[in-house]
Write a protein that holds these residues in place. Structure first.
Motif, PDB file in Angstrom:
ATOM      1  N   LYS A 188       0.827  -1.203   0.000  1.00  0.00           N
ATOM      2  CA  LYS A 188       0.000   0.000   0.000  1.00  0.00           C
ATOM      3  C   LYS A 188       0.864   1.257   0.000  1.00  0.00           C
ATOM      4  O   LYS A 188       0.526   2.266  -0.621  1.00  0.00           O
ATOM      5  CB  LYS A 188      -0.918   0.006   1.230  1.00  0.00           C
ATOM      6  CG  LYS A 188      -2.116  -0.915   1.082  1.00  0.00           C
ATOM      7  CD  LYS A 188      -3.074  -0.374   0.028  1.00  0.00           C
ATOM      8  CE  LYS A 188      -4.329  -1.201  -0.055  1.00  0.00           C
ATOM      9  NZ  LYS A 188      -5.167  -0.803  -1.203  1.00  0.00           N
ATOM     10  N   LEU A 189       1.972   1.196   0.721  1.00  0.00           N
ATOM     11  CA  LEU A 189       2.892   2.331   0.795  1.00  0.00           C
ATOM     12  C   LEU A 189       3.457   2.657  -0.594  1.00  0.00           C
ATOM     13  O   LEU A 189       3.456   3.814  -1.027  1.00  0.00           O
ATOM     14  CB  LEU A 189       4.012   2.004   1.786  1.00  0.00           C
ATOM     15  CG  LEU A 189       5.214   2.933   1.866  1.00  0.00           C
ATOM     16  CD1 LEU A 189       4.788   4.354   2.134  1.00  0.00           C
ATOM     17  CD2 LEU A 189       6.150   2.456   2.978  1.00  0.00           C
ATOM     18  N   TRP A 190       3.903   1.643  -1.316  1.00  0.00           N
ATOM     19  CA  TRP A 190       4.450   1.871  -2.657  1.00  0.00           C
ATOM     20  C   TRP A 190       3.332   2.209  -3.641  1.00  0.00           C
ATOM     21  O   TRP A 190       3.547   2.956  -4.596  1.00  0.00           O
ATOM     22  CB  TRP A 190       5.288   0.685  -3.130  1.00  0.00           C
ATOM     23  CG  TRP A 190       6.608   0.632  -2.431  1.00  0.00           C
ATOM     24  CD1 TRP A 190       6.892  -0.024  -1.275  1.00  0.00           C
ATOM     25  CD2 TRP A 190       7.817   1.319  -2.798  1.00  0.00           C
ATOM     26  NE1 TRP A 190       8.201   0.199  -0.905  1.00  0.00           N
ATOM     27  CE2 TRP A 190       8.793   1.015  -1.835  1.00  0.00           C
ATOM     28  CE3 TRP A 190       8.166   2.173  -3.861  1.00  0.00           C
ATOM     29  CZ2 TRP A 190      10.085   1.519  -1.894  1.00  0.00           C
ATOM     30  CZ3 TRP A 190       9.469   2.658  -3.915  1.00  0.00           C
ATOM     31  CH2 TRP A 190      10.416   2.331  -2.945  1.00  0.00           C
ATOM     32  N   PHE A 191       2.142   1.678  -3.401  1.00  0.00           N
ATOM     33  CA  PHE A 191       0.983   2.028  -4.218  1.00  0.00           C
ATOM     34  C   PHE A 191       0.740   3.535  -4.140  1.00  0.00           C
ATOM     35  O   PHE A 191       0.457   4.200  -5.145  1.00  0.00           O
ATOM     36  CB  PHE A 191      -0.242   1.255  -3.710  1.00  0.00           C
ATOM     37  CG  PHE A 191      -1.521   1.553  -4.435  1.00  0.00           C
ATOM     38  CD1 PHE A 191      -1.686   1.172  -5.758  1.00  0.00           C
ATOM     39  CD2 PHE A 191      -2.569   2.206  -3.799  1.00  0.00           C
ATOM     40  CE1 PHE A 191      -2.867   1.449  -6.425  1.00  0.00           C
ATOM     41  CE2 PHE A 191      -3.748   2.482  -4.468  1.00  0.00           C
ATOM     42  CZ  PHE A 191      -3.888   2.102  -5.787  1.00  0.00           C
ATOM     43  N   PHE A 192       0.885   4.071  -2.933  1.00  0.00           N
ATOM     44  CA  PHE A 192       0.714   5.514  -2.725  1.00  0.00           C
ATOM     45  C   PHE A 192       1.850   6.291  -3.400  1.00  0.00           C
ATOM     46  O   PHE A 192       1.616   7.291  -4.071  1.00  0.00           O
ATOM     47  CB  PHE A 192       0.656   5.808  -1.226  1.00  0.00           C
ATOM     48  CG  PHE A 192       0.711   7.269  -0.888  1.00  0.00           C
ATOM     49  CD1 PHE A 192      -0.231   8.150  -1.400  1.00  0.00           C
ATOM     50  CD2 PHE A 192       1.708   7.772  -0.068  1.00  0.00           C
ATOM     51  CE1 PHE A 192      -0.173   9.502  -1.093  1.00  0.00           C
ATOM     52  CE2 PHE A 192       1.767   9.120   0.230  1.00  0.00           C
ATOM     53  CZ  PHE A 192       0.828   9.991  -0.287  1.00  0.00           C
ATOM     54  N   MET A 193       3.079   5.803  -3.232  1.00  0.00           N
ATOM     55  CA  MET A 193       4.213   6.531  -3.801  1.00  0.00           C
ATOM     56  C   MET A 193       4.229   6.453  -5.330  1.00  0.00           C
ATOM     57  O   MET A 193       4.709   7.360  -5.996  1.00  0.00           O
ATOM     58  CB  MET A 193       5.519   6.004  -3.209  1.00  0.00           C
ATOM     59  CG  MET A 193       5.627   6.277  -1.714  1.00  0.00           C
ATOM     60  SD  MET A 193       7.304   6.244  -1.099  1.00  0.00           S
ATOM     61  CE  MET A 193       7.765   4.586  -1.434  1.00  0.00           C
ATOM     62  N   ALA A 206       1.518   6.417  -7.124  1.00  0.00           N
ATOM     63  CA  ALA A 206       0.288   7.017  -7.656  1.00  0.00           C
ATOM     64  C   ALA A 206       0.641   8.090  -8.682  1.00  0.00           C
ATOM     65  O   ALA A 206       1.764   8.607  -8.699  1.00  0.00           O
ATOM     66  CB  ALA A 206      -0.525   7.624  -6.509  1.00  0.00           C
ATOM     67  N   ASP A 261      -0.120  11.207  -8.982  1.00  0.00           N
ATOM     68  CA  ASP A 261       0.350  12.452  -8.381  1.00  0.00           C
ATOM     69  C   ASP A 261       1.345  12.187  -7.260  1.00  0.00           C
ATOM     70  O   ASP A 261       1.648  13.077  -6.461  1.00  0.00           O
ATOM     71  CB  ASP A 261      -0.845  13.238  -7.805  1.00  0.00           C
ATOM     72  CG  ASP A 261      -1.800  13.667  -8.891  1.00  0.00           C
ATOM     73  OD1 ASP A 261      -1.320  14.176  -9.912  1.00  0.00           O
ATOM     74  OD2 ASP A 261      -3.026  13.470  -8.712  1.00  0.00           O
ATOM     75  N   GLY A 262       1.820  10.946  -7.167  1.00  0.00           N
ATOM     76  CA  GLY A 262       2.642  10.529  -6.041  1.00  0.00           C
ATOM     77  C   GLY A 262       4.045  11.087  -6.092  1.00  0.00           C
ATOM     78  O   GLY A 262       4.465  11.730  -7.050  1.00  0.00           O
ATOM     79  N   ILE A 263       4.778  10.783  -5.021  1.00  0.00           N
ATOM     80  CA  ILE A 263       6.090  11.382  -4.815  1.00  0.00           C
ATOM     81  C   ILE A 263       7.101  10.915  -5.872  1.00  0.00           C
ATOM     82  O   ILE A 263       8.013  11.652  -6.231  1.00  0.00           O
ATOM     83  CB  ILE A 263       6.588  11.072  -3.374  1.00  0.00           C
ATOM     84  CG1 ILE A 263       7.849  11.885  -3.045  1.00  0.00           C
ATOM     85  CG2 ILE A 263       6.863   9.605  -3.184  1.00  0.00           C
ATOM     86  CD1 ILE A 263       7.575  13.349  -2.847  1.00  0.00           C
ATOM     87  N   ARG A 271       6.634  12.882  -8.985  1.00  0.00           N
ATOM     88  CA  ARG A 271       7.056  14.248  -8.688  1.00  0.00           C
ATOM     89  C   ARG A 271       8.577  14.343  -8.701  1.00  0.00           C
ATOM     90  O   ARG A 271       9.146  15.261  -9.293  1.00  0.00           O
ATOM     91  CB  ARG A 271       6.558  14.658  -7.301  1.00  0.00           C
ATOM     92  CG  ARG A 271       5.093  14.930  -7.232  1.00  0.00           C
ATOM     93  CD  ARG A 271       4.740  16.258  -7.924  1.00  0.00           C
ATOM     94  NE  ARG A 271       3.398  16.679  -7.555  1.00  0.00           N
ATOM     95  CZ  ARG A 271       3.130  17.381  -6.456  1.00  0.00           C
ATOM     96  NH1 ARG A 271       4.101  17.760  -5.655  1.00  0.00           N
ATOM     97  NH2 ARG A 271       1.897  17.698  -6.163  1.00  0.00           N
ATOM     98  N   ILE A 286      10.706  -2.974  -7.665  1.00  0.00           N
ATOM     99  CA  ILE A 286      11.308  -1.990  -6.753  1.00  0.00           C
ATOM    100  C   ILE A 286      10.811  -2.218  -5.325  1.00  0.00           C
ATOM    101  O   ILE A 286      11.597  -2.249  -4.369  1.00  0.00           O
ATOM    102  CB  ILE A 286      10.994  -0.555  -7.219  1.00  0.00           C
ATOM    103  CG1 ILE A 286      11.758  -0.255  -8.509  1.00  0.00           C
ATOM    104  CG2 ILE A 286      11.369   0.463  -6.139  1.00  0.00           C
ATOM    105  CD1 ILE A 286      11.474   1.098  -9.112  1.00  0.00           C
ATOM    106  N   ILE A 308      -1.583  -6.846  -4.153  1.00  0.00           N
ATOM    107  CA  ILE A 308      -2.097  -5.621  -3.544  1.00  0.00           C
ATOM    108  C   ILE A 308      -1.649  -4.381  -4.313  1.00  0.00           C
ATOM    109  O   ILE A 308      -2.423  -3.453  -4.515  1.00  0.00           O
ATOM    110  CB  ILE A 308      -1.659  -5.527  -2.060  1.00  0.00           C
ATOM    111  CG1 ILE A 308      -2.164  -6.740  -1.288  1.00  0.00           C
ATOM    112  CG2 ILE A 308      -2.170  -4.247  -1.424  1.00  0.00           C
ATOM    113  CD1 ILE A 308      -1.617  -6.847   0.110  1.00  0.00           C
TER     114      ILE A 308
END
Lengths: 316, 289
Positions: free
Chosen positions: A144-149, A151, A153-155, A158, A179, A251
């Motif tokens: 979930k953490l990498w899913f967020f990163m 994303a 618009d994720g970090i 960016r 990764i 996931i």
């Protein structure tokens, strides 16, 4: 003359099997039984539509479940839409691809990390605690953490100044899974290597330096050969672990990407098939088991690692 | 003969050589802690600024933690934490209680089949969970175990028990067993020797093994995602986080998930910092010695 210790020895020789047997019985129940049950079920037909009639399945069907996976044959004809057979070989390739790439990266980065951690400097203990953090985070949370990163618009987009739909593309979703897996498991490899590396006497490096060897030469000629046993054990452990990979791709990318199954591993395919029929799922999990067992055997032969032998040296 | 120029080069080289471990360590810290740090920062960040790229905490709020424990959207994160505690504790207790005596026997007692038993346990520890999933799912459907605690604990034995035995044998093999003999020679009864000498000596090994098995059980997802059968009363936290939907439809609740992840992870990270030395010993011992 019978010494009193004889009876003690006799008692001890009977006590051993008594203490070990509960474990063996339990393992037979939770591993042995399922393997045999899967083998039996894999020869039974699943419920299906045949000539316009719905069959409940369960009858003996020979190797048809295996043919479904291996050659995509469903009762002599090609399989109807919606069956998962045509994903078998791509899943095998995806799983092998993940295995080769992640284990190679883990060994390379793990070696570098171990070399750094093996240097004498203040805060070494703290560094060892730090590398344990990715290991300690549950895989589901990691995903979930990498899913967020990853994303849109994720970090990561960016930081790269990119606009990549990471979990949508075939290769970008594979890269994302790789990764995340390398991040999570490289510390384990590094710690295994460090355990052997820290045992190399500093005098060896000193002697090499006096003889004019560069740091890189010492690494190639001293460090690498001496950590080779640990390296091979780490490779065997990791290969077997990635071959059964499920949590991260399930996931992080839901097995999707590209045409919809760019990150579908054998474990993910098995879970999907369970909803469609136990016979097919049993055949698939048996095939997966055979593949992993075969790779394990081949690796142990090729590397000539004896995983049990080293264990016994320390025993009375 | 060295010239002053090369002497100077050698000095800067030496200085660099002294510094490079620190540079390497900095890269490792950044790589290992960066994503974890980002999770914690996001967990405390207002949902309206989910994708704020400010590297330090900004728009701080505790709302995400409230959202993580909110059950109105069908999520049961709080309950899942309790379930994971029950499942992981039961798994660890079973593995230590059954695996402990086995490991003791494998190290201390004469047994002809010892190499075979050790090989079997090693094979079992590398066994793929997916291979037992289908039959377990089928069996638990038949005996109406799907969505119960026992359906989530019993299959965990397949990885927890081999792991426990494997690590414990290496710990027991390194224990100073002469002390037991010495105590017996000094007139202690076997029970006293066990209680007063062996148990205190074995405690660190048992404790470390317990931590590693607990972590493995806490991490389990594949088996429980199916065997919990969607029952929030037993589903562990890995399943709850993977399926976390949030209360707003059509909107990925990133910040709430990061908050839930932080709640799950912070105690584990604290345990790692405290027991770092033990865990490293246990992990490496479990792999070879």
């Amino acid at each position: 003359m019978a010494k009193p210790s004889d009876t003690t020895a006799h008692r001890r020789s009977r006590l051993g099997p008594l203490l070990v047997s509960p474990s063996l019985v339990l393992l037979a129940a939770v591993i042995g039984y399922p393997v045999v049950a899967a083998l039996v079920t894999s020869f039974r037909a699943d419920p299906s539509l045949k000539d316009g009639f719905f069959t409940t399945g369960g009858e003996f069907s020979g190797v048809s479940n295996y043919l479904h996976w291996l050659v995509q044959s469903c009762g002599g004809t090609s399989c109807p839409a919606g069956t998962l057979g045509d994903q078998f070989w791509t899943s095998v390739l995806v799983t092998l691809f993940f295995t080769v790439v992640t284990v190679s990266l883990e060994v390379l980065i793990g070696l570098l990390m171990a070399v750094v951690m093996n240097q004498a400097f203040a805060g070494r203990g703290l560094l060892r605690a730090v590398v344990l953090v990715p290991w300690a985070i549950p895989t589901a949370v990691t995903a979930k953490l990498w899913f967020f990163m990853f994303a849109y618009d994720g970090i990561i987009n960016r930081a790269l100044g990119a606009h990549i739909l990471w979990t949508d593309g075939a290769w970008s979703s594979r890269v994302a899974v790789i990764i995340a897996d390398v991040w999570k498991t490289t510390p384990f490899v590094a710690l295994l290597l460090l355990a052997d590396m820290s045992g190399i006497p500093g005098g060896l490096y000193e002697a090499a330096r006096i003889d004019g060897a560069s740091a890189f030469q010492s690494f190639l000629r001293i460090t690498l050969p001496l950590v080779r046993p640990a390296l091979l054990v780490a490779v065997v452990f990791r290969v077997l672990d990635v071959l059964r990979i499920y949590d991260l791709p399930a996931i992080l990318t839901q097995g999707g990407g590209g045409d919809g199954h760019a990150t579908t591993t054998l474990s993910i395919l098995t879970v999907r098939q369970i909803q469609q029929g136990y016979g097919g799922a049993s055949a698939l999990s048996t095939l997966t088991f055979v593949l992993i067992f075969g790779v394990a055997l081949a690796l142990v032969r090729a590397f000539r690692v004896n995983l049990v032998q080293s264990e016994q040296h320390g025993m009375s | 003969m060295t010239t002053t120029g090369s002497k100077h080069a050698w000095k800067t080289r030496r200085r660099w050589l002294r510094l490079w471990p620190y540079a390497g360590a900095a890269v490792i810290v950044l790589w290992c802690l960066g994503p974890f740090y980002w999770m914690v920062v996001t967990a405390f960040r207002d949902v309206g600024h989910t994708f704020d790229a400010t590297p330090w905490p900004s728009h701080p709020t505790l709302d995400n933690f409230r959202a993580a424990f909110d059950t109105s959207g069908g999520d049961h994160f709080g309950r899942a934490l309790l379930n994971s505690m029950v499942i992981a504790c039961a798994t660890t207790a079973l593995a230590l209680l059954i695996g402990g005596p086995a490991a003791y026997a494998l190290v201390r007692l004469p047994m002809r089949a010892k190499p075979k038993v050790l090989a079997a346990i090693l094979c079992a520890s590398m066994f793929p969970g997916v291979a037992i999933l289908t039959p377990m799912f089928q069996l638990f459907t038949d005996i109406k175990w799907l969505g119960t605690y026992q359906a989530l604990i019993v299959p965990n034995i397949s990885f927890a028990l081999p792991l426990a035995i494997w690590i414990l044998t290496s710990f027991f093999a390194a224990m100073p067993w002469e002390l037991e003999k010495a105590a017996l020679a000094d007139g202690a009864t076997p029970a006293q020797a066990f209680r007063k000498i062996l148990l205190p000596l074995a405690a660190p090994g048992l404790f470390t093994t317990g931590i590693i098995v607990f972590f493995a059980a806490w991490d389990e997802y594949l088996l429980s995602s199916l065997l919990s059968n969607g029952n929030p009363d037993v589903a562990p936290v890995t399943v709850a986080i993977a399926n976390f939907a949030g209360s707003q439809p059509h909107q990925v609740p990133y910040t709430a998930i990061m908050a839930a992840g932080a709640v799950v992870t912070l105690p584990l990270v604290a345990a790692v910092l405290v027991f770092q030395r033990r865990i490293v010993t246990g992990l490496t011992a479990g792999a070879f010695k």
